[in-house]
Design an enzyme around this catalytic site. Structure first.
Site, mmCIF file in Angstrom:
data_model
loop_
_atom_site.group_PDB
_atom_site.id
_atom_site.type_symbol
_atom_site.label_atom_id
_atom_site.label_comp_id
_atom_site.label_asym_id
_atom_site.label_seq_id
_atom_site.Cartn_x
_atom_site.Cartn_y
_atom_site.Cartn_z
ATOM 1 N N GLU A 92 0.830 -1.211 0.000
ATOM 2 C CA GLU A 92 0.000 0.000 0.000
ATOM 3 C C GLU A 92 0.863 1.259 0.000
ATOM 4 O OE1 GLU A 92 -4.203 -1.293 2.086
ATOM 5 O OE2 GLU A 92 -2.570 -0.640 3.391
ATOM 6 N N CYS A 112 7.249 -6.586 7.389
ATOM 7 C CA CYS A 112 8.404 -6.017 8.084
ATOM 8 C C CYS A 112 8.894 -6.998 9.134
ATOM 9 C CB CYS A 112 8.014 -4.701 8.753
ATOM 10 S SG CYS A 112 9.383 -3.894 9.606
ATOM 11 N N CYS A 116 7.558 -4.383 15.862
ATOM 12 C CA CYS A 116 7.229 -3.365 16.862
ATOM 13 C C CYS A 116 5.841 -3.664 17.421
ATOM 14 C CB CYS A 116 7.270 -1.978 16.235
ATOM 15 S SG CYS A 116 8.882 -1.540 15.562
ATOM 16 N N CYS A 119 2.411 -1.965 16.310
ATOM 17 C CA CYS A 119 1.999 -2.058 14.912
ATOM 18 C C CYS A 119 1.579 -3.473 14.555
ATOM 19 C CB CYS A 119 3.142 -1.612 14.008
ATOM 20 S SG CYS A 119 2.731 -1.744 12.277
ATOM 21 N N LEU A 216 11.746 6.809 17.060
ATOM 22 C CA LEU A 216 12.384 6.699 18.380
ATOM 23 C C LEU A 216 11.471 6.023 19.401
ATOM 24 C CD1 LEU A 216 15.138 7.569 19.592
ATOM 25 C CD2 LEU A 216 13.981 9.601 20.454
#
Length: 350
Positions: A92, A112, A116, A119, A216
């Site tokens: 996307e 990915c 994290c 997400c 960060l």
């Protein structure tokens, strides 16, 4: 014979193709112009080429295009594009309007590997890197779609699906194509990373001079490791040391992205620690109140918490902006991209 995609070739390689056809070099320039400036989808669209040459090239080559599957428009005018790649995988891109800017947020990987916790991608994982042409083609195809709407992309951010610096070679090649073939200013391009230290060190040596943004999201090692496992391999202290040594031109700054999670990293103590931590780094800070998704353990902080956090940082001399979430109603906001089964890890920040 399996046809070869001309978009897989860089400038010198296309020139070599033309030489092998025993043609003058200006034919290579015509090909590149039509692919990267006029956004031709087929060799037969290139009117400057004689019919015989079109037929000759088409026996061995074609112009590849990622395929638009769905285009959604948010109530705030943000647009999300779902693309199908040649191997049927999906990615996307997001087009974000903001006053006099129109920013395209592009993906660099399918999925990915960073996992994290804030997400959805962490639950899905990594499929593959995008090729350089697939990265650039997101720009080409969106530009084609909006051309008749009298709109033009003004900025590019590598903040869609994936960690750009884990696809270093293809991302760098894409950056050079943006600069040299599309003639898009590198100063209007931002690369966002969760902190892949070796690649951060190599970026200014290998790529055009683009802007750097760091995802960060914490002001101490323990919290960052908890929400971003990449911090185990590339700890905060080493990341900050690398950024203090990062070559910046006068008046240039590194952007720090800070996704705010209620009760995790949004306290006054966190703000004070962040202010101390970034000393010595020319900085701009974007605060991103968390965008919730179904089943997530985190919550969005209250507005007063975000404002207090901002004021503390401003009082220490930083430029601090609160990122307005756009496209939430079409799952196009930070951390919400999913391409049916996938989602973004990086921020779709301006």
């Amino acid at each position: 014979m399996i046809l070869k995609n001309l978009k897989n070739y860089n400038n010198p390689q296309i020139e070599e193709i033309i030489k092998n056809e025993h043609l003058p070099l200006y034919r290579a320039k015509q090909l590149i112009h039509w692919i990267y400036k006029k956004f031709a989808t087929s060799i037969y669209e290139i009117t400057e080429l004689p019919k015989s040459l079109k037929e000759s090239l088409s026996k061995e080559y074609y112009i590849g295009n990622i395929k638009l599957i769905e285009r959604k428009i948010s109530k705030d005018s943000t647009e999300k594009f779902l693309w199908e790649l040649e191997d049927k995988e999906k990615i996307e891109s997001v087009l974000i309007p903001d006053r006099n800017r129109l920013t395209l947020c592009i993906s660099s990987q399918i999925g990915c590997p960073l996992k994290c916790r804030f997400c959805l991608t962490g639950r899905i994982g990594f499929k593959r890197n995008l090729h350089a042409w697939e990265i650039v083609d997101q720009f080409i195809q969106v530009s084609r779609l909006i051309k008749n709407e009298n709109k033009k992309i003004t900025n590019i951010v590598f903040m869609g699906m994936g960690e750009p610096l884990l696809n270093f070679e293809n991302v760098v090649e894409a950056l050079w194509r943006f600069k040299n073939l599309i003639e898009f200013s590198p100063r209007r391009i931002t690369i966002s990373t969760a902190g892949i230290i070796p690649a951060i060190k190599e970026l200014p040596k290998k790529a055009p001079s683009v802007k750097l943004a760091i995802s960060l999201n914490a002001s101490d090692e323990k919290t960052r490791t908890s929400i971003m496992p990449v911090n185990k391999k590339y700890p905060l202290r080493e990341l900050l040391k690398t950024l203090k040594e990062y070559p910046l031109k006068p008046r240039e700054r590194i952007t720090f992205e800070y996704v705010m999670l209620k009760g995790v990293n949004s306290s006054e103590t966190d703000a004070l620690r962040l202010a101390q931590m970034l000393k010595g780094i020319p900085s701009k800070i974007n605060l991103i109140p968390f965008n919730p998704w179904e089943g997530c353990e985190f919550k969005k902080p209250d507005e007063w918490e975000v404002l207090k956090f901002q004021q503390i940082l401003i009082s220490h001399g930083y430029s601090v902006f609160i990122r307005k979430s756009k496209g939430q109603d079409i799952l196009a906001a930070c951390g919400q991209l999913k391409a049916l089964y996938l989602c973004s890890t990086a921020s779709t920040m301006l």
